[in-house]
Design a protein around this motif. Structure first.
Motif, PDB file in Angstrom:
ATOM      1  N   GLU A 114     -12.327  50.570   5.698  1.00 26.63           N
ATOM      2  CA  GLU A 114     -10.926  50.732   6.069  1.00 26.63           C
ATOM      3  C   GLU A 114     -10.777  50.980   7.566  1.00 26.63           C
ATOM      4  N   LEU A 115     -11.663  51.809   8.107  1.00 29.07           N
ATOM      5  CA  LEU A 115     -11.598  52.090   9.543  1.00 29.07           C
ATOM      6  C   LEU A 115     -11.894  50.832  10.354  1.00 29.07           C
ATOM      7  N   LEU A 116     -12.897  50.083   9.947  1.00 32.63           N
ATOM      8  CA  LEU A 116     -13.259  48.871  10.681  1.00 32.63           C
ATOM      9  C   LEU A 116     -12.102  47.867  10.668  1.00 32.63           C
ATOM     10  N   LYS A 117     -11.418  47.761   9.530  1.00 30.93           N
ATOM     11  CA  LYS A 117     -10.274  46.847   9.428  1.00 30.93           C
ATOM     12  C   LYS A 117      -9.176  47.255  10.409  1.00 30.93           C
ATOM     13  N   LYS A 118      -8.919  48.555  10.501  1.00 39.04           N
ATOM     14  CA  LYS A 118      -7.872  49.040  11.407  1.00 39.04           C
ATOM     15  C   LYS A 118      -8.295  48.862  12.870  1.00 39.04           C
ATOM     16  N   ARG A 146      -5.336  48.169  18.868  1.00 37.61           N
ATOM     17  CA  ARG A 146      -4.500  49.297  19.293  1.00 37.61           C
ATOM     18  C   ARG A 146      -4.653  50.522  18.402  1.00 37.61           C
ATOM     19  N   PHE A 147      -5.846  50.732  17.896  1.00 36.71           N
ATOM     20  CA  PHE A 147      -6.082  51.895  17.044  1.00 36.71           C
ATOM     21  C   PHE A 147      -5.832  53.188  17.815  1.00 36.71           C
ATOM     22  N   LEU A 148      -6.236  53.199  19.102  1.00 35.44           N
ATOM     23  CA  LEU A 148      -6.116  54.419  19.900  1.00 35.44           C
ATOM     24  C   LEU A 148      -4.698  54.680  20.393  1.00 35.44           C
ATOM     25  N   SER A 149      -3.815  53.714  20.282  1.00 35.89           N
ATOM     26  CA  SER A 149      -2.434  53.915  20.741  1.00 35.89           C
ATOM     27  C   SER A 149      -1.444  53.854  19.580  1.00 35.89           C
ATOM     28  N   GLY A 156      -5.816  67.741  -0.607  1.00 37.56           N
ATOM     29  CA  GLY A 156      -5.848  69.194  -0.499  1.00 37.56           C
ATOM     30  C   GLY A 156      -5.270  69.725   0.799  1.00 37.56           C
ATOM     31  N   GLN A 157      -4.869  68.821   1.704  1.00 40.48           N
ATOM     32  CA  GLN A 157      -4.301  69.216   2.994  1.00 40.48           C
ATOM     33  C   GLN A 157      -2.903  68.613   3.146  1.00 40.48           C
ATOM     34  N   GLU A 158      -2.074  69.254   3.946  1.00 40.55           N
ATOM     35  CA  GLU A 158      -0.763  68.670   4.243  1.00 40.55           C
ATOM     36  C   GLU A 158      -0.947  67.462   5.148  1.00 40.55           C
ATOM     37  N   ASP A 159      -0.113  66.436   4.938  1.00 40.62           N
ATOM     38  CA  ASP A 159      -0.141  65.278   5.831  1.00 40.62           C
ATOM     39  C   ASP A 159       0.160  65.734   7.251  1.00 40.62           C
ATOM     40  N   VAL A 160      -0.485  65.115   8.208  1.00 43.78           N
ATOM     41  CA  VAL A 160      -0.280  65.491   9.600  1.00 43.78           C
ATOM     42  C   VAL A 160      -0.312  64.239  10.471  1.00 43.78           C
ATOM     43  N   ARG A 161       0.480  64.229  11.506  1.00 43.74           N
ATOM     44  CA  ARG A 161       0.473  63.115  12.449  1.00 43.74           C
ATOM     45  C   ARG A 161      -0.662  63.305  13.445  1.00 43.74           C
ATOM     46  N   VAL A 162      -1.413  62.246  13.638  1.00 38.65           N
ATOM     47  CA  VAL A 162      -2.550  62.316  14.556  1.00 38.65           C
ATOM     48  C   VAL A 162      -2.591  61.060  15.413  1.00 38.65           C
ATOM     49  N   ILE A 163      -3.292  61.171  16.520  1.00 39.70           N
ATOM     50  CA  ILE A 163      -3.594  60.013  17.347  1.00 39.70           C
ATOM     51  C   ILE A 163      -5.075  60.078  17.679  1.00 39.70           C
ATOM     52  N   CYS A 164      -5.714  58.926  17.725  1.00 36.59           N
ATOM     53  CA  CYS A 164      -7.158  58.897  17.974  1.00 36.59           C
ATOM     54  C   CYS A 164      -7.424  59.144  19.453  1.00 36.59           C
ATOM     55  N   ARG A 165      -8.384  60.020  19.720  1.00 40.63           N
ATOM     56  CA  ARG A 165      -8.754  60.319  21.096  1.00 40.63           C
ATOM     57  C   ARG A 165     -10.157  59.825  21.427  1.00 40.63           C
ATOM     58  N   GLY A 166     -10.790  59.132  20.492  1.00 39.11           N
ATOM     59  CA  GLY A 166     -12.106  58.579  20.809  1.00 39.11           C
ATOM     60  C   GLY A 166     -12.805  58.024  19.580  1.00 39.11           C
ATOM     61  N   VAL A 167     -13.463  56.900  19.775  1.00 39.31           N
ATOM     62  CA  VAL A 167     -14.284  56.292  18.725  1.00 39.31           C
ATOM     63  C   VAL A 167     -15.677  56.059  19.301  1.00 39.31           C
ATOM     64  N   GLN A 168     -16.665  56.735  18.752  1.00 35.84           N
ATOM     65  CA  GLN A 168     -18.047  56.495  19.178  1.00 35.84           C
ATOM     66  C   GLN A 168     -18.596  55.316  18.380  1.00 35.84           C
ATOM     67  N   ARG A 169     -19.380  54.481  19.055  1.00 36.09           N
ATOM     68  CA  ARG A 169     -19.922  53.276  18.418  1.00 36.09           C
ATOM     69  C   ARG A 169     -21.433  53.212  18.563  1.00 36.09           C
ATOM     70  N   HIS A 170     -22.047  52.502  17.630  1.00 38.34           N
ATOM     71  CA  HIS A 170     -23.489  52.275  17.674  1.00 38.34           C
ATOM     72  C   HIS A 170     -23.811  51.457  18.920  1.00 38.34           C
ATOM     73  N   VAL A 171     -24.832  51.866  19.668  1.00 40.95           N
ATOM     74  CA  VAL A 171     -25.121  51.217  20.952  1.00 40.95           C
ATOM     75  C   VAL A 171     -25.531  49.758  20.792  1.00 40.95           C
ATOM     76  N   VAL A 172     -26.077  49.392  19.648  1.00 40.62           N
ATOM     77  CA  VAL A 172     -26.533  48.012  19.434  1.00 40.62           C
ATOM     78  C   VAL A 172     -25.542  47.231  18.566  1.00 40.62           C
ATOM     79  N   LYS A 173     -25.145  47.816  17.446  1.00 43.55           N
ATOM     80  CA  LYS A 173     -24.292  47.103  16.492  1.00 43.55           C
ATOM     81  C   LYS A 173     -22.810  47.162  16.854  1.00 43.55           C
ATOM     82  N   ASP A 174     -22.428  48.072  17.746  1.00 46.00           N
ATOM     83  CA  ASP A 174     -21.033  48.231  18.176  1.00 46.00           C
ATOM     84  C   ASP A 174     -20.111  48.570  17.002  1.00 46.00           C
ATOM     85  N   LEU A 175     -20.653  49.261  15.996  1.00 39.87           N
ATOM     86  CA  LEU A 175     -19.861  49.684  14.842  1.00 39.87           C
ATOM     87  C   LEU A 175     -19.525  51.168  14.984  1.00 39.87           C
TER      88      LEU A 175
END
Length: 210
Positions: free
Chosen positions: A50-54, A59-62, A71-90
């Motif tokens: 699901e994450l890869l599709k998005k 514009r995932f970060l914006s 078990g948690q209340e829904d919350v609005r979030v924005i992504c502040r960083g995605v770390q990726r595999h250095v070779v596979k870029d996943l």
């Protein structure tokens, strides 16, 4: 308000540290952390597919996300960083930040054009060329506009429509600190051809007189 804020589904991660993160990846998950908003950080796992599709959609970060964790209340979030595999870029880790309703964020807002039937240039066969179908604005998380509207009434062939001529929603500002083009009305190909022929005839006439 923006139409529908897209959901981002995640699961609470019971363990922390490298061991729990490696196990999450083996289970087809991407580990992440949700922080900010005056609440303790929350360790989560997001389904890898699901994450890869998005991410591939762009514009995932914006994008403002509605984070849903069981078990948690829904919350609005924005992504502040995605770390990726250095070779596979996943993706290997995601950092998400909770937003208060008063938080300022930069988002791409779609542009809607109205009154095409009142634009002389379009009535004459001119073509509306959209340069920016979306415009990045700094907006308040609790008051995100659904769209910005560009009025084409009175627009003629050769006219350029810029951000300075648009009434932005209250509290919203463009992230680009200069006037920029959103769209223009260009001459129809038939009219351009006729103009070119007229120019050629004028040039030939001038040459003959010389």
């Amino acid at each position: 308000m923006a139409g529908e804020i897209p959901d981002l589904i995640a699961h609470e991660r019971t363990g922390t540290g490298k061991g729990a993160a490696r196990q999450a990846r083996r289970d087809g998950m991407v580990p992440g952390v949700v922080y900010g908003g005056g609440t303790d950080p929350l360790a989560i796992n997001i389904p890898f597919n699901e994450l890869l599709k998005k991410l591939k959609a762009g514009r995932f970060l914006s994008t403002l996300w509605n984070l849903k964790v069981e078990g948690q209340e829904d919350v609005r979030v924005i992504c502040r960083g995605v770390q990726r595999h250095v070779v596979k870029d996943l993706p290997t880790h995601v950092d998400l930040m909770r937003l208060r309703r008063t938080s300022k964020i930069a988002l791409f807002i779609p542009v809607e054009f109205i009154n095409e039937d009142k634009a002389p240039g379009i009535k004459r066969g001119g073509v509306l060329t959209v340069v920016r179908p979306e415009v990045e604005l700094t907006v308040t998380a609790g008051d995100i506009p659904e769209k910005i509207v560009v009025d084409l009434e009175g627009a003629d062939v050769g006219d350029t429509l810029t951000i300075s001529g648009v009434d932005l929603p209250a509290g919203a500002t463009a992230t680009i600190d200069r006037d920029f083009v959103i769209a223009n009305i260009s001459a129809p190909s038939g009219l351009r051809s006729a103009d070119n022929e007229a120019d050629d005839e004028a040039s030939d006439g001038a040459a003959a007189e010389a």
